[in-house]
Design an enzyme around this catalytic site. Structure first.
Site, PDB file in Angstrom:
ATOM      1  N   CYS A 112      -8.326  -8.721   9.592  1.00  0.00           N
ATOM      2  CA  CYS A 112      -9.246  -8.703   8.562  1.00  0.00           C
ATOM      3  C   CYS A 112     -10.192  -9.917   8.834  1.00  0.00           C
ATOM      4  O   CYS A 112     -11.116 -10.027   8.137  1.00  0.00           O
ATOM      5  CB  CYS A 112      -8.723  -8.441   7.374  1.00  0.00           C
ATOM      6  SG  CYS A 112      -7.817  -6.985   7.228  1.00  0.00           S
ATOM      7  N   HIS A 257     -13.128 -11.129   2.165  1.00  0.00           N
ATOM      8  CA  HIS A 257     -12.611  -9.842   2.481  1.00  0.00           C
ATOM      9  C   HIS A 257     -12.186  -8.990   1.351  1.00  0.00           C
ATOM     10  O   HIS A 257     -11.480  -9.518   0.451  1.00  0.00           O
ATOM     11  CB  HIS A 257     -11.434 -10.284   3.599  1.00  0.00           C
ATOM     12  CG  HIS A 257     -10.662  -8.969   3.874  1.00  0.00           C
ATOM     13  ND1 HIS A 257     -11.240  -7.831   4.249  1.00  0.00           N
ATOM     14  CD2 HIS A 257      -9.221  -8.723   3.877  1.00  0.00           C
ATOM     15  CE1 HIS A 257     -10.298  -7.010   4.220  1.00  0.00           C
ATOM     16  NE2 HIS A 257      -9.242  -7.353   4.273  1.00  0.00           N
ATOM     17  N   ASN A 287     -10.404  -1.385   1.479  1.00  0.00           N
ATOM     18  CA  ASN A 287     -10.279  -2.289   2.511  1.00  0.00           C
ATOM     19  C   ASN A 287     -10.790  -1.802   4.029  1.00  0.00           C
ATOM     20  O   ASN A 287      -9.978  -0.816   4.474  1.00  0.00           O
ATOM     21  CB  ASN A 287      -8.872  -2.536   2.467  1.00  0.00           C
ATOM     22  CG  ASN A 287      -8.554  -4.025   3.529  1.00  0.00           C
ATOM     23  OD1 ASN A 287      -9.393  -4.207   4.437  1.00  0.00           O
ATOM     24  ND2 ASN A 287      -7.480  -4.472   3.216  1.00  0.00           N
TER      25      ASN A 287
HETATM   26  O1  UT7 Z   1      -6.420  -6.458   4.622  1.00  0.00           O
HETATM   27  C1  UT7 Z   1      -4.949  -6.569   4.768  1.00  0.00           C
HETATM   28  C2  UT7 Z   1      -4.501  -7.197   3.442  1.00  0.00           C
HETATM   29  N1  UT7 Z   1      -3.895  -6.417   2.568  1.00  0.00           N
HETATM   30  C3  UT7 Z   1      -3.696  -6.578   1.373  1.00  0.00           C
HETATM   31  O2  UT7 Z   1      -4.405  -7.491   0.701  1.00  0.00           O
HETATM   32  C4  UT7 Z   1      -2.639  -5.867   0.616  1.00  0.00           C
HETATM   33  C5  UT7 Z   1      -2.027  -6.832  -0.395  1.00  0.00           C
HETATM   34  N2  UT7 Z   1      -0.672  -6.187  -1.228  1.00  0.00           N
HETATM   35  C6  UT7 Z   1      -1.342  -5.389  -2.244  1.00  0.00           C
HETATM   36  O3  UT7 Z   1      -2.593  -5.444  -2.653  1.00  0.00           O
HETATM   37  C7  UT7 Z   1      -0.119  -4.896  -3.181  1.00  0.00           C
HETATM   38  O4  UT7 Z   1       1.091  -5.362  -2.813  1.00  0.00           O
HETATM   39  C8  UT7 Z   1      -0.312  -3.241  -3.088  1.00  0.00           C
HETATM   40  C9  UT7 Z   1      -1.581  -2.782  -3.874  1.00  0.00           C
HETATM   41  C10 UT7 Z   1      -0.202  -2.823  -1.897  1.00  0.00           C
HETATM   42  C11 UT7 Z   1       0.700  -2.750  -4.078  1.00  0.00           C
HETATM   43  O5  UT7 Z   1       0.957  -3.197  -5.435  1.00  0.00           O
HETATM   44  P1  UT7 Z   1       2.203  -3.777  -5.957  1.00  0.00           P
HETATM   45  O6  UT7 Z   1       1.818  -4.273  -7.211  1.00  0.00           O
HETATM   46  O7  UT7 Z   1       2.812  -5.113  -4.889  1.00  0.00           O
HETATM   47  O8  UT7 Z   1       3.183  -2.592  -6.040  1.00  0.00           O
HETATM   48  P2  UT7 Z   1       4.724  -2.245  -5.484  1.00  0.00           P
HETATM   49  O9  UT7 Z   1       4.656  -2.254  -4.106  1.00  0.00           O
HETATM   50  O10 UT7 Z   1       5.457  -3.558  -5.990  1.00  0.00           O
HETATM   51  O11 UT7 Z   1       5.092  -1.265  -6.159  1.00  0.00           O
HETATM   52  C12 UT7 Z   1       5.287  -0.852  -7.615  1.00  0.00           C
HETATM   53  C13 UT7 Z   1       5.514   0.650  -7.751  1.00  0.00           C
HETATM   54  C14 UT7 Z   1       6.607   0.893  -7.057  1.00  0.00           C
HETATM   55  O12 UT7 Z   1       7.231   1.964  -7.994  1.00  0.00           O
HETATM   56  P3  UT7 Z   1       8.978   1.567  -8.468  1.00  0.00           P
HETATM   57  O13 UT7 Z   1       9.736   1.093  -7.379  1.00  0.00           O
HETATM   58  O14 UT7 Z   1       8.461   0.368  -9.288  1.00  0.00           O
HETATM   59  O15 UT7 Z   1       9.365   2.494  -9.378  1.00  0.00           O
HETATM   60  C15 UT7 Z   1       5.981   1.943  -6.224  1.00  0.00           C
HETATM   61  O16 UT7 Z   1       6.899   2.902  -5.556  1.00  0.00           O
HETATM   62  O17 UT7 Z   1       4.401   1.560  -7.720  1.00  0.00           O
HETATM   63  C16 UT7 Z   1       4.753   2.474  -6.797  1.00  0.00           C
HETATM   64  N3  UT7 Z   1       3.637   2.673  -6.012  1.00  0.00           N
HETATM   65  C17 UT7 Z   1       2.645   3.591  -6.365  1.00  0.00           C
HETATM   66  N4  UT7 Z   1       2.592   4.229  -7.536  1.00  0.00           N
HETATM   67  C18 UT7 Z   1       1.463   5.065  -7.582  1.00  0.00           C
HETATM   68  C19 UT7 Z   1       3.226   1.970  -4.759  1.00  0.00           C
HETATM   69  N5  UT7 Z   1       2.101   2.916  -4.370  1.00  0.00           N
HETATM   70  C20 UT7 Z   1       1.723   3.493  -5.299  1.00  0.00           C
HETATM   71  C21 UT7 Z   1       0.694   4.645  -5.639  1.00  0.00           C
HETATM   72  N6  UT7 Z   1       0.659   5.280  -6.744  1.00  0.00           N
HETATM   73  N7  UT7 Z   1      -0.183   4.740  -4.718  1.00  0.00           N
END
Ligand code: UT7
Length: 330
Positions: A112, A257, A287
């Site tokens: 990225c 980015h 992204n």
């Molecule tokens: O260019 C590369 C750079 N990459 C990035 O910038 C990505 C950086 N990371 C992020 O932006 C975030 O970590 C994400 C958007 C990928 C995830 O957000 P988060 O706030 O860290 O969510 P999480 O992974 O902690 O998940 C929270 C909850 C989980 O459920 P439980 O375990 O709390 O019941 C996940 O299973 O959200 C759930 N979850 C979803 N729910 C609905 C994860 N993905 C989804 C989804 N829809 N798509």
């Protein structure tokens, strides 16, 4: 000061638009979760268009906007992590198709941060080669090829697209900062899988410790990448600014980015800079890795937000792990 003049921009996104509601048809998710956690509303996917062909479309627009002849281009740099071929490079295919018959060409992989790495490489070539007049920088990605559509936490983030710029040397303000931390490679990776030779006795490839997902799909430890990204954005920008004694608050525009709106909001708060100074289009494209900055830049140039003489800060972060920033005058 040795700097660059950006004389043409172009971008391209494939027609197929996938909304958050469309994503909810294939994984357990919803518009509200995706919008509030990421800011993304939709993304574009190719319907068979390849990385280099999308890059070519963006490049053609940039060359047209620059008003130069392709034969005057001396170098084509193409940044991507989703090459169509191991060889030839996407850069060579664009070089031929666009008619840049006097240009050298190579691909660059910095994920990225690829656009910032490529633009800075272009500047350094211009600085050391007096015969080089114009460099074409292209960034394009077909991330829909490598995302796992069974993994709801990553598949909703990424999109496909391409952006390009044409640059020449100038005396304008310029500073850059690039860095990498390969030890963080394991938090965001996709393996390249090849056929094996007939004499092998061992089926397993040794990709390295912690690289457990080996099916070619993108693996992301979202929380770790998020932590890295919120630090990388202000770090890279500040380091580039410090080198030339530039006050980051004096930048007219930040072109970050386009990963996640929350990452960008954290950086804006960190700098004490209004979000109005950030060019954002991740709501429309998701992204698109290295293509995200030149797409956002091209849109803002074409709709008149970014004007000649304004001070810009491009800043990227991503897999590798890599980060980089360029401060320059448009
Ligand atoms: O260019 C590369 C750079 N990459 C990035 O910038 C990505 C950086 N990371 C992020 O932006 C975030 O970590 C994400 C958007 C990928 C995830 O957000 P988060 O706030 O860290 O969510 P999480 O992974 O902690 O998940 C929270 C909850 C989980 O459920 P439980 O375990 O709390 O019941 C996940 O299973 O959200 C759930 N979850 C979803 N729910 C609905 C994860 N993905 C989804 C989804 N829809 N798509």
């Amino acid at each position: 000061m040795f700097g660059i003049n950006i004389i043409g921009t172009g971008s391209y996104a494939p027609e197929l638009k996938i909304t958050n509601d469309d994503m909810a048809k294939i994984v357990e998710t919803n518009d509200e979760w995706i919008s509030t956690r990421t800011g993304i509303k939709s993304r574009h996917y190719t319907n068979g268009e390849t990385t280099w062909k999308m890059g070519l479309k963006a490049a053609e627009k940039a060359v047209e906007a620059a008003g130069i002849s392709p034969e005057e281009i001396g170098l084509v740099i193409f940044s991507t992590i989703t090459n169509d071929f191991l060889t030839p490079s996407c850069a060579c295919l664009v070089q031929d198709a666009i008619g840049a018959k006097n240009a050298a060409a190579f691909d660059l992989n910095a994920a990225c941060s690829g656009f910032v790495y490529s633009l800075d490489t272009a500047k350094r070539f211009l600085q050391t080669d007096d015969d080089l007049k114009y460099v074409l920088v292209v960034s394009a990605e077909v991330l829909s090829r490598i995302v796992d559509f069974n993994d709801r936490s990553t598949c909703i983030l990424f999109g496909d697209g391409a952006g390009a710029v044409v640059v020449e040397r100038s005396e304008k303000m310029y500073s850059s900062y690039l860095s990498a931390d390969g030890n963080g490679g394991k938090v965001l990776y996709a393996t390249a899988n090849f056929p094996t030779h007939p004499f092998r006795t061992n089926d397993a490839d040794d990709f390295g410790e912690g690289m457990d997902r080996q099916d070619g799909y993108l693996f992301q430890d979202g929380k770790e990448v998020y932590k890295f990204a919120t630090k990388a954005l202000p770090t890279a920008s500040s380091k580039a600014a410090e080198k030339i004694g530039f006050d980051i608050k004096d930048a007219d525009w930040f072109i970050p980015h386009q990963a996640n709106i929350r990452i960008i909001e954290t950086a804006a708060k960190n700098f004490g800079v209004s979000m109005d100074k950030f060019i954002i289009n991740l709501d429309k494209y998701g992204n698109t890795s290295s293509a995200s900055m030149p797409i956002a830049f091209d849109e803002a140039v074409r709709d008149g937000r970014i004007k000649k003489g304004q001070k810009l800060c491009f800043v990227g972060f991503g897999a590798g792990l890599t980060m980089g920033a360029i401060i320059c005058e448009y």
